[in-house]
Scaffold this motif. Structure first.
Motif, short mmCIF file in Angstrom:
data_model
loop_
_atom_site.label_atom_id
_atom_site.label_comp_id
_atom_site.label_asym_id
_atom_site.label_seq_id
_atom_site.Cartn_x
_atom_site.Cartn_y
_atom_site.Cartn_z
N ASP A 115 -87.44 15.31 20.69
CA ASP A 115 -88.21 14.14 20.25
C ASP A 115 -88.07 13.92 18.75
N ASN A 116 -87.08 14.55 18.14
CA ASN A 116 -86.76 14.40 16.72
C ASN A 116 -87.86 14.87 15.77
N LYS A 117 -88.82 15.60 16.25
CA LYS A 117 -89.82 16.20 15.38
C LYS A 117 -89.21 17.45 14.76
N PRO A 118 -89.58 17.74 13.52
CA PRO A 118 -89.12 19.01 12.94
C PRO A 118 -89.74 20.18 13.72
N VAL A 119 -89.03 21.29 13.72
CA VAL A 119 -89.48 22.48 14.45
C VAL A 119 -90.23 23.42 13.51
N MET A 120 -91.38 23.89 13.98
CA MET A 120 -92.12 24.95 13.30
C MET A 120 -92.01 26.20 14.16
N VAL A 121 -91.54 27.27 13.55
CA VAL A 121 -91.53 28.56 14.23
C VAL A 121 -92.73 29.34 13.73
N PHE B 232 -104.13 16.16 15.76
CA PHE B 232 -103.11 15.12 15.87
C PHE B 232 -102.86 14.64 17.29
N GLY B 233 -103.35 15.38 18.30
CA GLY B 233 -103.09 15.00 19.69
C GLY B 233 -101.60 14.96 19.94
N PRO B 234 -101.13 13.92 20.65
CA PRO B 234 -99.70 13.85 20.95
C PRO B 234 -98.86 13.49 19.72
N ASN B 235 -99.49 13.13 18.63
CA ASN B 235 -98.76 12.75 17.42
C ASN B 235 -98.63 13.89 16.42
N CYS B 236 -98.66 15.13 16.91
CA CYS B 236 -98.56 16.27 15.99
C CYS B 236 -97.21 16.20 15.27
N PRO B 237 -97.18 16.66 14.02
CA PRO B 237 -95.99 16.48 13.20
C PRO B 237 -94.83 17.44 13.52
N PHE B 238 -95.07 18.48 14.34
CA PHE B 238 -94.03 19.47 14.61
C PHE B 238 -93.88 19.78 16.09
N LYS B 239 -92.71 20.23 16.46
CA LYS B 239 -92.46 20.89 17.73
C LYS B 239 -92.71 22.37 17.46
N LEU B 240 -93.58 23.00 18.25
CA LEU B 240 -93.98 24.39 17.99
C LEU B 240 -93.24 25.37 18.88
N LYS C 48 -107.13 24.64 21.84
CA LYS C 48 -106.92 23.74 20.70
C LYS C 48 -106.21 22.46 21.13
N SER C 49 -106.07 22.27 22.46
CA SER C 49 -105.41 21.08 23.04
C SER C 49 -103.96 20.93 22.58
N VAL C 50 -103.28 22.05 22.41
CA VAL C 50 -101.86 22.03 22.06
C VAL C 50 -101.09 22.37 23.32
N GLU C 51 -100.46 21.34 23.88
CA GLU C 51 -99.77 21.49 25.17
C GLU C 51 -98.28 21.75 25.00
N ASP C 52 -97.65 21.09 24.04
CA ASP C 52 -96.21 21.17 23.88
C ASP C 52 -95.84 22.35 22.99
N VAL D 118 -85.74 31.33 13.38
CA VAL D 118 -85.70 30.18 12.45
C VAL D 118 -84.32 29.53 12.51
N ASP D 119 -83.28 30.35 12.43
CA ASP D 119 -81.91 29.82 12.47
C ASP D 119 -81.58 29.23 13.84
N ARG D 120 -81.95 29.92 14.90
CA ARG D 120 -81.63 29.48 16.26
C ARG D 120 -82.26 28.13 16.59
N HIS D 121 -83.48 27.90 16.09
CA HIS D 121 -84.20 26.66 16.40
C HIS D 121 -84.08 25.61 15.29
N HIS D 122 -83.33 25.93 14.24
CA HIS D 122 -83.18 25.02 13.10
C HIS D 122 -84.54 24.60 12.57
N ALA D 123 -85.40 25.58 12.37
CA ALA D 123 -86.79 25.32 11.97
C ALA D 123 -86.87 24.75 10.55
N SER D 124 -87.84 23.87 10.37
CA SER D 124 -88.14 23.31 9.06
C SER D 124 -89.17 24.15 8.33
N ILE D 125 -89.99 24.85 9.10
CA ILE D 125 -91.04 25.67 8.51
C ILE D 125 -91.29 26.88 9.41
#
Length: 169
Positions: free
Chosen positions: A5-11, A35-43, A92-96, A114-121
């Motif tokens: 979904d083009n969100k940056p990845v947080m590991v 943030f609900g479904p509009n959270c800024p990262f893929k976790l 915490k209602s974090v589903e994804d 971090v490298d495998r998932h190309h994490a931003s943070i």
């Protein structure tokens, strides 16, 4: 593996229950819960699990059976930790969220994720060791801060004597 979904990845690197689970809750509250479904990262949560051989230096007759028991215990603890992670995320209602269990040295496991998932943070907890303990035991968070190929947030668990900063907000 970039997020679809083009969100940056947080590991989120977990390696010690007390400090890591505090960091998990801290992270979910600040980056996801409001943030609900509009959270800024893929976790992606990476649970680093030690190898039995790295914890117990065993050799000789009978060590195979002993290592099997240790391995079984490590798997049981990892399963329990994953259940706890999922429950915290659900509350915490974090589903994804993707949870991975990776065996090995937590420092390497987390930086490799971090490298495998190309994490931003990367977010990790901290034991809050003093200089002497950190020098003797090493520090996962310190290692990650110097070796991860992304921004790193280190979450320290407050001590019982910490000032309640919510008063100043």
């Amino acid at each position: 593996m970039a997020s679809t979904d083009n969100k940056p990845v947080m590991v989120m690197g977990l390696y010690d229950s007390k400090h890591s689970f505090y960091a998990l809750e801290w992270t979910l509250e600040r980056y996801f819960a409001n943030f609900g479904p509009n959270c800024p990262f893929k976790l992606v949560i990476v649970l680093a699990r030690p190898t039995p051989a790295s914890v117990v230096g065993v050799g000789g007759p009978g060590s195979g059976a002993f290592m099997t028991i240790i391995e079984s215990e490590f798997k049981r603890k990892a399963t329990r930790a994953v259940d706890e992670i999922k429950e915290i995320c659900r509350k915490k209602s974090v589903e994804d969220v993707k949870v991975e269990i990776v065996e090995g040295n937590p420092r390497k496991v987390i930086c490799d994720a971090v490298d495998r998932h190309h994490a931003s943070i990367l977010v990790v907890g901290s034991h809050g060791y003093g200089a002497v303990k950190r020098a003797v035991l090493g520090s996962v968070s310190d290692y990650c801060a110097h070796h991860a190929h992304c921004s790193v947030t280190i979450v320290k668990r407050p001590s019982k004597t910490s000032i309640d900063m919510s008063y100043f907000r």
